[in-house]
Design a protein around this motif. Structure first.
Motif, short mmCIF file in Angstrom:
data_model
loop_
_atom_site.label_atom_id
_atom_site.label_comp_id
_atom_site.label_asym_id
_atom_site.label_seq_id
_atom_site.Cartn_x
_atom_site.Cartn_y
_atom_site.Cartn_z
N LEU A 5 0.90 -1.11 0.09
CA LEU A 5 -0.02 -0.01 0.03
C LEU A 5 0.88 1.39 -0.13
O LEU A 5 0.63 2.27 -0.63
CB LEU A 5 -0.83 0.12 1.13
CG LEU A 5 -1.98 1.19 1.18
CD1 LEU A 5 -3.13 0.62 2.10
CD2 LEU A 5 -1.31 2.15 2.02
N ILE A 6 1.85 1.34 1.03
CA ILE A 6 2.73 2.44 0.99
C ILE A 6 3.25 2.51 -0.23
O ILE A 6 3.80 3.60 -0.72
CB ILE A 6 3.81 2.50 2.08
CG1 ILE A 6 3.31 1.94 3.48
CG2 ILE A 6 4.54 3.63 2.33
CD1 ILE A 6 4.02 1.81 4.62
N ARG A 7 3.94 1.51 -0.84
CA ARG A 7 4.91 1.68 -2.09
C ARG A 7 3.80 2.13 -3.11
O ARG A 7 4.43 3.21 -4.08
CB ARG A 7 5.44 0.29 -2.43
CG ARG A 7 6.24 0.19 -3.51
CD ARG A 7 6.72 -1.06 -4.14
NE ARG A 7 7.52 -1.60 -3.15
CZ ARG A 7 7.25 -2.62 -2.43
NH1 ARG A 7 6.14 -3.26 -2.45
NH2 ARG A 7 8.27 -3.08 -1.69
N GLY A 8 2.72 1.52 -3.37
CA GLY A 8 1.77 2.06 -4.33
C GLY A 8 1.50 3.59 -4.33
O GLY A 8 1.69 4.25 -5.27
N ARG A 9 1.26 4.06 -3.26
CA ARG A 9 0.97 5.48 -2.92
C ARG A 9 2.32 6.51 -3.23
O ARG A 9 2.17 7.48 -3.87
CB ARG A 9 0.35 5.80 -1.69
CG ARG A 9 -0.96 4.99 -1.74
CD ARG A 9 -1.95 5.71 -0.46
NE ARG A 9 -3.00 4.89 -0.06
CZ ARG A 9 -3.63 5.08 1.00
NH1 ARG A 9 -3.42 6.25 1.65
NH2 ARG A 9 -4.68 4.59 1.43
N ALA A 55 5.34 9.67 -9.39
CA ALA A 55 4.91 9.79 -10.84
C ALA A 55 4.25 11.18 -11.07
O ALA A 55 4.34 11.78 -12.17
CB ALA A 55 4.11 8.71 -11.14
N GLY A 56 3.50 11.88 -10.17
CA GLY A 56 2.93 13.02 -10.37
C GLY A 56 3.81 14.45 -10.30
O GLY A 56 3.39 15.40 -10.66
N LEU A 57 5.25 13.84 -9.90
CA LEU A 57 6.31 15.17 -10.01
C LEU A 57 6.72 15.48 -11.30
O LEU A 57 6.97 14.50 -11.82
CB LEU A 57 7.33 14.78 -9.13
CG LEU A 57 7.02 14.78 -7.49
CD1 LEU A 57 8.65 14.14 -6.79
CD2 LEU A 57 6.52 16.11 -6.67
N ARG A 58 6.60 16.65 -11.53
CA ARG A 58 7.24 17.00 -12.99
C ARG A 58 8.77 17.22 -12.91
O ARG A 58 9.35 16.79 -13.97
CB ARG A 58 6.76 18.54 -13.34
CG ARG A 58 5.18 18.43 -13.66
CD ARG A 58 4.88 19.73 -14.05
NE ARG A 58 5.54 20.34 -15.45
CZ ARG A 58 5.94 21.61 -15.70
NH1 ARG A 58 5.17 22.63 -14.95
NH2 ARG A 58 6.81 22.12 -16.56
N HIS A 59 9.16 17.44 -11.66
CA HIS A 59 10.64 17.37 -11.66
C HIS A 59 11.12 17.12 -10.00
O HIS A 59 9.93 17.10 -9.35
CB HIS A 59 11.14 19.07 -11.59
CG HIS A 59 10.69 19.62 -12.90
ND1 HIS A 59 11.75 19.49 -13.84
CD2 HIS A 59 10.00 20.51 -13.04
CE1 HIS A 59 11.22 20.17 -14.96
NE2 HIS A 59 10.14 21.04 -14.53
N GLY A 60 11.97 16.53 -9.94
CA GLY A 60 12.68 16.04 -8.38
C GLY A 60 12.37 14.79 -8.16
O GLY A 60 11.89 13.75 -9.06
N ARG A 67 1.32 18.91 0.72
CA ARG A 67 0.52 17.82 0.44
C ARG A 67 1.01 16.73 0.13
O ARG A 67 0.58 15.47 0.55
CB ARG A 67 -0.64 18.46 -0.65
CG ARG A 67 -1.86 17.38 -0.67
CD ARG A 67 -2.82 17.87 -1.65
NE ARG A 67 -3.18 19.17 -1.39
CZ ARG A 67 -3.13 20.11 -2.26
NH1 ARG A 67 -2.70 19.98 -3.52
NH2 ARG A 67 -3.45 21.31 -2.04
N ILE A 68 2.12 16.47 -0.35
CA ILE A 68 2.69 15.15 -0.67
C ILE A 68 3.27 14.48 0.50
O ILE A 68 3.05 13.24 0.77
CB ILE A 68 4.15 15.56 -1.85
CG1 ILE A 68 3.17 15.61 -3.34
CG2 ILE A 68 4.85 14.08 -1.90
CD1 ILE A 68 4.30 16.16 -4.39
#
Length: 327
Positions: A21-25, A31-36, A311-312
């Motif tokens: 669960l942790i890994r997936g989230r 994956a939602g990061l444009r950079h970094g 929020r991340i």
């Protein structure tokens, strides 16, 4: 045969971290990061189970370094090398870069601060002048890193004073008194050419100095909670300061279930040309049922808003606590 050991074995098994669960989230967040990139480590202090994502990669600490600094200072106090009651005169020549309550309160005349006060300011409110004064008292950053290694704390490097680090990583030519106020710092920063600022940020993100691995930081947190490094009085002092800290309310704390407590230390870099070098939060979370988790989350070189970055971190904390069943 008694069923009691079997019962407790089943209970502990039912409380294991759901690492899938942790890994997936976490992977979805990255994956939602444009950079970094993102680094995460967690240890369940009840079962000893650990999990990490980029756990052995190095991430800039920013003010998270003030937690291992605090441990080093209190170790020296425990060994009677220094005293919390020692008073240090602080004049204009000692002021570092913002953020600093000491700088904001400075009236032009030197005044004394006890080591205990400097510790509260450095760890509790992330005061850079307080941190630099403590680093000086301890013989400098390299001496602090060496002490941490002798204490069995690995994966953490303290290499520069704040007045050096915070100037270098934004492309300023060097420290000067103008940089002791937020207004002065921003004014100087506005004069840095874009190409120099970009080059400084790239260098900072690739620099191994003043970094920590998520695994190293969680080991530090677990050792602190378990009483490995400090006397009981020093341990309780530091945990009290960390719990009372009001920094980063929208980071780890925002992702914990209602009724939890958090002893933590945040770190935040300046945003340069839309990129934030580091935004972090590390701490010991106590869930409503008493379960304790050591959690470290590092974000490095990310774009987006501060709200998005925080929020991340909150969502990582939420994933970790969801994985426990909040028992």
């Amino acid at each position: 045969m008694s069923i009691v050991p079997l019962f407790f074995g089943l209970l502990l098994k039912s409380q294991a971290l759901d690492v899938q669960l942790i890994r997936g989230r976490v992977q979805a967040l990255e994956a939602g990061l444009r950079h970094g990139s993102i680094g995460v480590a967690v240890t369940d202090l009840r079962t000893g189970e650990s999990w990490a994502y980029h756990g052995d990669s190095r991430f800039p600490m920013q003010s998270v370094f003030k937690l291992p600094l605090g441990i080093a200072v209190l170790d020296a106090v425990d060994r009677r090398e220094h005293s919390l009651d020692t008073r240090i005169m602080v004049g204009w020549q000692h002021l570092s870069v913002p953020m600093s309550v000491i700088n904001d309160r400075f009236s032009g005349h030197a005044r004394p601060y006890s080591v205990a006060e400097l510790l509260e300011l450095a760890v509790g409110v992330s005061d850079n002048t307080a941190a630099d004064l403590l680093l000086s008292m301890m013989g400098g950053p390299q001496k602090v890193t060496a002490r941490l290694k002798r204490m069995g704390i690995n994966g953490i490097r303290v290499d520069r004073f704040e007045r050096q680090l915070q100037v270098e990583n934004v492309g300023l030519p060097g420290f000067n008194p103008e940089l002791t106020s937020e207004g002065g710092f921003l004014k100087a920063l506005s004069r840095v050419p874009g190409d120099r600022a970009e080059a400084a940020m790239k260098k900072y993100l690739a620099d191994p100095r003043d970094t920590a691995t998520p695994n190293g930081m969680v080991d530090l947190l677990a050792g602190l909670q378990r009483g490995r490094f400090l006397s009981p009085a020093s341990r309780e002092r530091l945990l009290r300061i960390m719990t009372a800290s009001t920094t980063g309310p929208n980071r780890l704390k925002a992702g914990l279930p209602k009724g939890s407590t958090l002893a933590h230390k945040t770190g935040t870099g300046r945003e340069i040309l839309g990129i934030c070098g580091a935004i972090n939060d590390v701490g010991i979370a106590t869930l409503p049922g008493g379960r304790k988790l050591a959690i470290a989350v590092f974000l490095s070189g990310t774009s987006g808003t501060k709200t998005t970055r925080e929020r991340i971190i909150a969502n990582v904390a939420r994933a970790v606590t969801d994985s426990t069943g909040r028992i």
